[in-house]
Write a protein that holds these residues in place. Structure first.
Motif, PDB file in Angstrom:
ATOM      1  N   CYS A  11       3.422  13.999   4.302  1.00 36.47           N
ATOM      2  CA  CYS A  11       1.979  14.394   3.669  1.00 36.47           C
ATOM      3  C   CYS A  11       1.185  13.769   2.778  1.00 36.47           C
ATOM      4  N   ILE A  12       2.029  13.053   2.165  1.00 38.27           N
ATOM      5  CA  ILE A  12       1.228  12.211   1.057  1.00 38.27           C
ATOM      6  C   ILE A  12       0.867  10.503   1.335  1.00 38.27           C
ATOM      7  N   PHE A  13       1.990  10.203   2.417  1.00 35.42           N
ATOM      8  CA  PHE A  13       1.716   8.763   2.847  1.00 35.42           C
ATOM      9  C   PHE A  13       1.401   8.574   4.213  1.00 35.42           C
ATOM     10  N   HIS A  14       1.848   9.263   5.239  1.00 31.40           N
ATOM     11  CA  HIS A  14       1.964   9.022   6.595  1.00 31.40           C
ATOM     12  C   HIS A  14       0.461   9.515   7.057  1.00 31.40           C
ATOM     13  N   VAL A  15       0.210  11.044   6.819  1.00 32.21           N
ATOM     14  CA  VAL A  15      -1.028  11.720   7.283  1.00 32.21           C
ATOM     15  C   VAL A  15      -2.324  10.992   6.756  1.00 32.21           C
ATOM     16  N   PRO A  16      -2.500  10.465   5.354  1.00 28.89           N
ATOM     17  CA  PRO A  16      -3.592   9.850   5.155  1.00 28.89           C
ATOM     18  C   PRO A  16      -3.636   8.499   5.777  1.00 28.89           C
ATOM     19  N   ALA A  17      -2.629   7.617   6.030  1.00 32.46           N
ATOM     20  CA  ALA A  17      -2.717   6.656   6.556  1.00 32.46           C
ATOM     21  C   ALA A  17      -3.183   6.545   8.039  1.00 32.46           C
ATOM     22  N   ILE A  18      -2.782   7.591   8.680  1.00 31.92           N
ATOM     23  CA  ILE A  18      -3.111   8.008  10.085  1.00 31.92           C
ATOM     24  C   ILE A  18      -4.544   8.109  10.249  1.00 31.92           C
ATOM     25  N   LEU A  19      -4.899   9.211   9.186  1.00 35.39           N
ATOM     26  CA  LEU A  19      -6.278   9.563   8.944  1.00 35.39           C
ATOM     27  C   LEU A  19      -7.367   8.250   8.832  1.00 35.39           C
ATOM     28  N   ALA A  20      -6.906   7.577   7.812  1.00 35.68           N
ATOM     29  CA  ALA A  20      -7.942   6.084   7.566  1.00 35.68           C
ATOM     30  C   ALA A  20      -7.907   5.415   8.740  1.00 35.68           C
ATOM     31  N   VAL A  21      -6.987   5.006   9.512  1.00 32.72           N
ATOM     32  CA  VAL A  21      -6.941   4.288  10.561  1.00 32.72           C
ATOM     33  C   VAL A  21      -7.715   5.092  11.877  1.00 32.72           C
ATOM     34  N   SER A  22      -7.708   6.384  12.006  1.00 31.67           N
ATOM     35  CA  SER A  22      -8.617   7.064  12.919  1.00 31.67           C
ATOM     36  C   SER A  22     -10.017   6.890  12.616  1.00 31.67           C
ATOM     37  N   ILE A  23     -10.192   7.151  11.262  1.00 29.21           N
ATOM     38  CA  ILE A  23     -11.462   7.094  10.854  1.00 29.21           C
ATOM     39  C   ILE A  23     -12.148   5.579  11.030  1.00 29.21           C
ATOM     40  N   TYR A  24     -11.577   4.800  10.673  1.00 30.08           N
ATOM     41  CA  TYR A  24     -12.024   3.264  10.819  1.00 30.08           C
ATOM     42  C   TYR A  24     -12.281   2.741  12.272  1.00 30.08           C
ATOM     43  N   LEU A  25     -11.142   3.463  13.385  1.00 31.64           N
ATOM     44  CA  LEU A  25     -11.715   3.327  14.613  1.00 31.64           C
ATOM     45  C   LEU A  25     -12.760   3.832  15.271  1.00 31.64           C
ATOM     46  N   TYR A  26     -12.959   4.918  14.744  1.00 30.69           N
ATOM     47  CA  TYR A  26     -14.068   5.692  15.203  1.00 30.69           C
ATOM     48  C   TYR A  26     -15.192   5.219  14.775  1.00 30.69           C
ATOM     49  N   TYR A  27     -15.462   4.811  13.604  1.00 30.10           N
ATOM     50  CA  TYR A  27     -16.496   4.026  12.946  1.00 30.10           C
ATOM     51  C   TYR A  27     -16.912   2.904  13.693  1.00 30.10           C
ATOM     52  N   ARG A  28     -15.759   2.207  14.095  1.00 26.76           N
ATOM     53  CA  ARG A  28     -15.855   0.815  14.669  1.00 26.76           C
ATOM     54  C   ARG A  28     -16.503   0.900  15.938  1.00 26.76           C
ATOM     55  N   LEU A  78      -3.290   1.538   3.222  1.00 23.15           N
ATOM     56  CA  LEU A  78      -2.473   2.727   3.273  1.00 23.15           C
ATOM     57  C   LEU A  78      -1.544   2.818   4.468  1.00 23.15           C
ATOM     58  N   GLY A  79      -2.002   1.884   5.576  1.00 27.19           N
ATOM     59  CA  GLY A  79      -1.100   1.475   6.584  1.00 27.19           C
ATOM     60  C   GLY A  79       0.242   0.709   6.338  1.00 27.19           C
ATOM     61  N   LEU A  80      -0.136  -0.070   5.363  1.00 24.73           N
ATOM     62  CA  LEU A  80       1.206  -1.028   4.688  1.00 24.73           C
ATOM     63  C   LEU A  80       2.006  -0.323   3.961  1.00 24.73           C
ATOM     64  N   MET A  81       1.452   0.461   3.190  1.00 23.25           N
ATOM     65  CA  MET A  81       2.219   1.300   2.138  1.00 23.25           C
ATOM     66  C   MET A  81       3.239   2.530   2.907  1.00 23.25           C
ATOM     67  N   SER A  82       2.458   2.948   4.083  1.00 19.75           N
ATOM     68  CA  SER A  82       3.113   3.944   4.859  1.00 19.75           C
ATOM     69  C   SER A  82       4.467   3.121   5.542  1.00 19.75           C
ATOM     70  N   VAL A  83       4.143   2.060   6.076  1.00 21.77           N
ATOM     71  CA  VAL A  83       5.466   1.428   6.686  1.00 21.77           C
ATOM     72  C   VAL A  83       6.514   0.922   5.726  1.00 21.77           C
ATOM     73  N   VAL A  84       6.108   0.386   4.565  1.00 16.45           N
ATOM     74  CA  VAL A  84       6.879  -0.207   3.695  1.00 16.45           C
ATOM     75  C   VAL A  84       7.750   0.994   3.013  1.00 16.45           C
ATOM     76  N   LEU A  85       7.003   2.150   2.726  1.00 18.37           N
ATOM     77  CA  LEU A  85       7.911   3.404   2.147  1.00 18.37           C
ATOM     78  C   LEU A  85       8.643   3.999   3.335  1.00 18.37           C
ATOM     79  N   PHE A  86       8.482   3.993   4.848  1.00 19.91           N
ATOM     80  CA  PHE A  86       8.982   4.421   5.845  1.00 19.91           C
ATOM     81  C   PHE A  86      10.449   3.611   5.749  1.00 19.91           C
ATOM     82  N   LEU A  87      10.287   2.150   5.836  1.00 21.88           N
ATOM     83  CA  LEU A  87      11.354   1.269   6.025  1.00 21.88           C
ATOM     84  C   LEU A  87      12.479   1.519   4.780  1.00 21.88           C
TER      85      LEU A  87
END
Length: 71
Positions: free
Chosen positions: A41-58, A16-25
């Motif tokens: 709403c469709i690309f950046h927010v889910p990417a931020i949420l996925a990274v946040s959830i991963y960091l929380y669980y890690r 999701l992070g890579l998709m978000s960055v590529v789409l942004f560029l």
């Protein structure tokens, strides 16, 4: 949470992070084909949420005990 779940969140966050960055560029450099609110709403927010959830669980996962090798 087992290590497989954390690995799945890491993979999700990376994709999701890579998709978000590529789409942004693409949106900023070539041409704008999506509405900015839709993009956020469709690309950046889910990417931020996925990274946040991963960091929380890690962070929540207990660290493995160090192994001591006898010389």
């Amino acid at each position: 949470m087992n290590p497989t779940d954390i690995n799945s969140w890491r993979t999700t966050a990376i994709i999701l992070g890579l998709m978000s960055v590529v789409l942004f560029l693409v949106q900023r450099s070539s041409y704008m084909f999506l509405d900015p609110i839709f993009e956020i709403c469709i690309f950046h927010v889910p990417a931020i949420l996925a990274v946040s959830i991963y960091l929380y669980y890690r962070r929540k996962e207990p660290m493995p005990a160090p192994t001591v090798v006898a010389a």
